[in-house]
Design a protein around this motif. Structure first.
Motif, short mmCIF file in Angstrom:
data_model
loop_
_atom_site.label_atom_id
_atom_site.label_comp_id
_atom_site.label_asym_id
_atom_site.label_seq_id
_atom_site.Cartn_x
_atom_site.Cartn_y
_atom_site.Cartn_z
N CYS A 133 0.83 -1.21 0.00
CA CYS A 133 0.00 0.00 0.00
C CYS A 133 0.87 1.26 0.00
CB CYS A 133 -0.92 0.01 1.22
SG CYS A 133 -2.15 -1.32 1.24
N ARG A 134 1.90 1.26 0.81
CA ARG A 134 2.77 2.43 0.88
C ARG A 134 3.51 2.66 -0.43
NH1 ARG A 134 5.02 1.32 7.05
NH2 ARG A 134 3.20 2.22 8.14
N GLN A 135 3.90 1.57 -1.09
CA GLN A 135 4.57 1.72 -2.38
C GLN A 135 3.65 2.40 -3.39
OE1 GLN A 135 5.99 -2.13 -3.62
NE2 GLN A 135 7.81 -2.02 -2.33
N LEU A 136 2.39 2.02 -3.40
CA LEU A 136 1.45 2.66 -4.32
C LEU A 136 1.30 4.15 -4.00
CD1 LEU A 136 -1.47 0.09 -4.64
CD2 LEU A 136 0.52 0.37 -6.12
N MET A 137 1.17 4.45 -2.72
CA MET A 137 0.94 5.83 -2.30
C MET A 137 2.07 6.77 -2.75
SD MET A 137 -1.94 5.67 -0.70
CE MET A 137 -2.29 4.34 -1.85
N ARG A 138 3.27 6.24 -2.81
CA ARG A 138 4.42 7.11 -3.08
C ARG A 138 4.47 7.62 -4.52
NH1 ARG A 138 7.22 4.09 1.18
NH2 ARG A 138 7.84 2.39 -0.22
N THR A 139 3.81 6.95 -5.45
CA THR A 139 3.88 7.40 -6.84
C THR A 139 2.52 7.73 -7.46
OG1 THR A 139 3.84 5.12 -7.67
CG2 THR A 139 6.00 6.13 -7.31
N ASN A 140 1.44 7.36 -6.81
CA ASN A 140 0.12 7.67 -7.36
C ASN A 140 -0.18 9.16 -7.28
OD1 ASN A 140 -0.25 4.99 -7.85
ND2 ASN A 140 -1.98 4.71 -6.47
N ILE A 141 -1.01 9.61 -8.19
CA ILE A 141 -1.43 11.02 -8.23
C ILE A 141 -2.78 11.15 -7.54
CG2 ILE A 141 -2.12 12.93 -9.72
CD1 ILE A 141 -0.14 11.89 -11.78
N LEU A 142 -2.84 12.02 -6.55
CA LEU A 142 -4.09 12.27 -5.84
C LEU A 142 -5.00 13.12 -6.72
CD1 LEU A 142 -5.32 11.59 -3.05
CD2 LEU A 142 -4.49 13.81 -2.27
N CYS A 143 -6.21 12.67 -6.91
CA CYS A 143 -7.13 13.27 -7.87
C CYS A 143 -8.35 13.83 -7.14
CB CYS A 143 -7.54 12.22 -8.89
SG CYS A 143 -8.48 12.85 -10.26
N ASP A 144 -8.63 15.12 -7.32
CA ASP A 144 -9.80 15.75 -6.67
C ASP A 144 -11.10 15.43 -7.39
OD1 ASP A 144 -8.23 16.96 -4.72
OD2 ASP A 144 -7.85 18.72 -5.96
N ASP A 145 -11.05 15.22 -8.69
CA ASP A 145 -12.25 14.93 -9.47
C ASP A 145 -11.93 13.81 -10.45
OD1 ASP A 145 -14.49 14.86 -11.10
OD2 ASP A 145 -14.74 17.04 -11.15
N MET A 146 -12.06 12.58 -9.97
CA MET A 146 -11.65 11.44 -10.77
C MET A 146 -12.52 11.25 -11.99
SD MET A 146 -10.74 7.57 -9.56
CE MET A 146 -9.28 8.10 -8.66
N GLU A 147 -13.79 11.50 -11.86
CA GLU A 147 -14.67 11.34 -13.02
C GLU A 147 -14.28 12.31 -14.14
OE1 GLU A 147 -19.41 11.05 -14.18
OE2 GLU A 147 -18.76 10.94 -12.08
N LYS A 148 -13.92 13.52 -13.78
CA LYS A 148 -13.46 14.49 -14.77
C LYS A 148 -12.15 14.03 -15.40
CE LYS A 148 -12.25 19.36 -15.37
NZ LYS A 148 -12.09 20.68 -14.68
N MET A 149 -11.24 13.50 -14.59
CA MET A 149 -9.98 13.00 -15.12
C MET A 149 -10.23 11.88 -16.12
SD MET A 149 -7.64 10.32 -15.09
CE MET A 149 -8.18 9.33 -13.69
N ILE A 150 -11.15 10.99 -15.80
CA ILE A 150 -11.45 9.87 -16.69
C ILE A 150 -11.99 10.37 -18.03
CG2 ILE A 150 -13.08 7.95 -17.02
CD1 ILE A 150 -12.75 7.40 -13.98
#
Length: 282
Positions: A133-150
């Motif tokens: 879980c921590r490995q994922l957290m270190r490189t993932n991008i935090l998204c405020d509006d995921m539906e818009k990103m999609i």
């Protein structure tokens, strides 16, 4: 065997159960590279995670296959060479279904994976290893509006990694996703669902890269352990399953090596590669 390219899965294969990259495997990958073999990480993880979290001290690796084979990237230029993505409306439908459950939703688009703040608690409560879980957290991008990103992102979504708190909810969600035309969700661990469009797999990314480089399947060695590795193991000229693989995965491969906790990748490289004595092999 005329092996030129070595496709190596990460979780459950190269990495041990604590998601660590052990020294013997590191040593033999470097020996293979020094001997002229092309080593290609071939993983469900994002490019950003594989490149800058797992292989951060392997700058010389030129290519990565990520997101279960739906993205191929040239690491020297960070140009995406190949992607196989969902229609945007299909991706949005998956996202909206996931929001009905206690899930961590991780869409992959281009080189990156994205996440929402509210899903992080679900991830940590799922029972997956804390180190993973921590490995994922270190490189993932935090998204405020995921539906818009999609719907509006630069790159369309090519994979969803979904982690559920509840096994019952996971099975129900998996059934609902499978009812959408063109979707065939799989689970590689008890808590997760992985979805790509149609039946794309690591085989597709590997076949693309092989053709791009002028290689054939007979020039490819593939090493893996899980259900998302089966197609590439069946396709590759030399295929090796880990001892910790499920029986159906071992059956898909031509050979079996030791477990991921006992340097199975290093032992496979020792067995099949032609490395001079100066490279450390008789």
């Amino acid at each position: 065997m005329d092996i030129k390219l070595i496709a190596i899965d990460l979780d459950g294969t190269l990495l041990d159960d604590d998601c660590l990259f052990q020294e013997e495997n590191r040593k033999w990958i470097r020996r293979a590279m020094k001997a002229g073999y092309l080593v290609v990480p071939t993983t469900g993880r994002s490019y950003q995670n594989a490149r800058y979290e797992i292989f951060k001290d392997f700058d010389e690796l030129p290519y990565y296959i990520n997101a279960n084979g739906t993205v191929v990237t040239d690491a020297r230029t960070e140009k995406v060479l190949y992607t196989a993505s969902f229609p945007r409306e299909t991706a949005r439908k998956i996202y909206r279904l996931c929001r009905e459950y206690r899930t961590y939703i991780e869409p992959y688009a281009g080189r990156y994976a994205y996440m929402e703040q509210e899903g992080i608690d679900h991830l940590y409560r799922s029972g997956l290893s804390i180190s993973y879980c921590r490995q994922l957290m270190r490189t993932n991008i935090l998204c405020d509006d995921m539906e818009k990103m999609i719907m509006e992102g630069k790159y369309p979504v090519s994979k969803f990694h979904i982690v559920c708190e509840s096994s019952q909810e996971k099975e129900r969600l998996k059934e609902r996703i499978a009812s959408i035309p063109g979707l065939y969700p799989i689970s590689v661990v008890a808590q997760n669902i992985e979805v790509v469009y149609e039946k794309k797999s690591k085989r597709d990314g590997l076949a693309f890269l092989s053709e791009f480089l002028g290689l054939t399947r007979e020039n490819v060695m593939a090493i893996g352990d899980s259900s998302n590795d089966m197609e590439m193991l069946e396709w590759a000229g030399c295929s090796v399953a880990m001892e910790n693989s499920a029986p159906k995965v071992r059956q898909a491969a031509k050979y079996v090596t030791d477990t991921n906790n006992n340097d199975g990748v290093a032992k496979a490289l020792q067995r099949f590669l032609k490395i001079e004595k100066t490279g450390g092999m008789e």
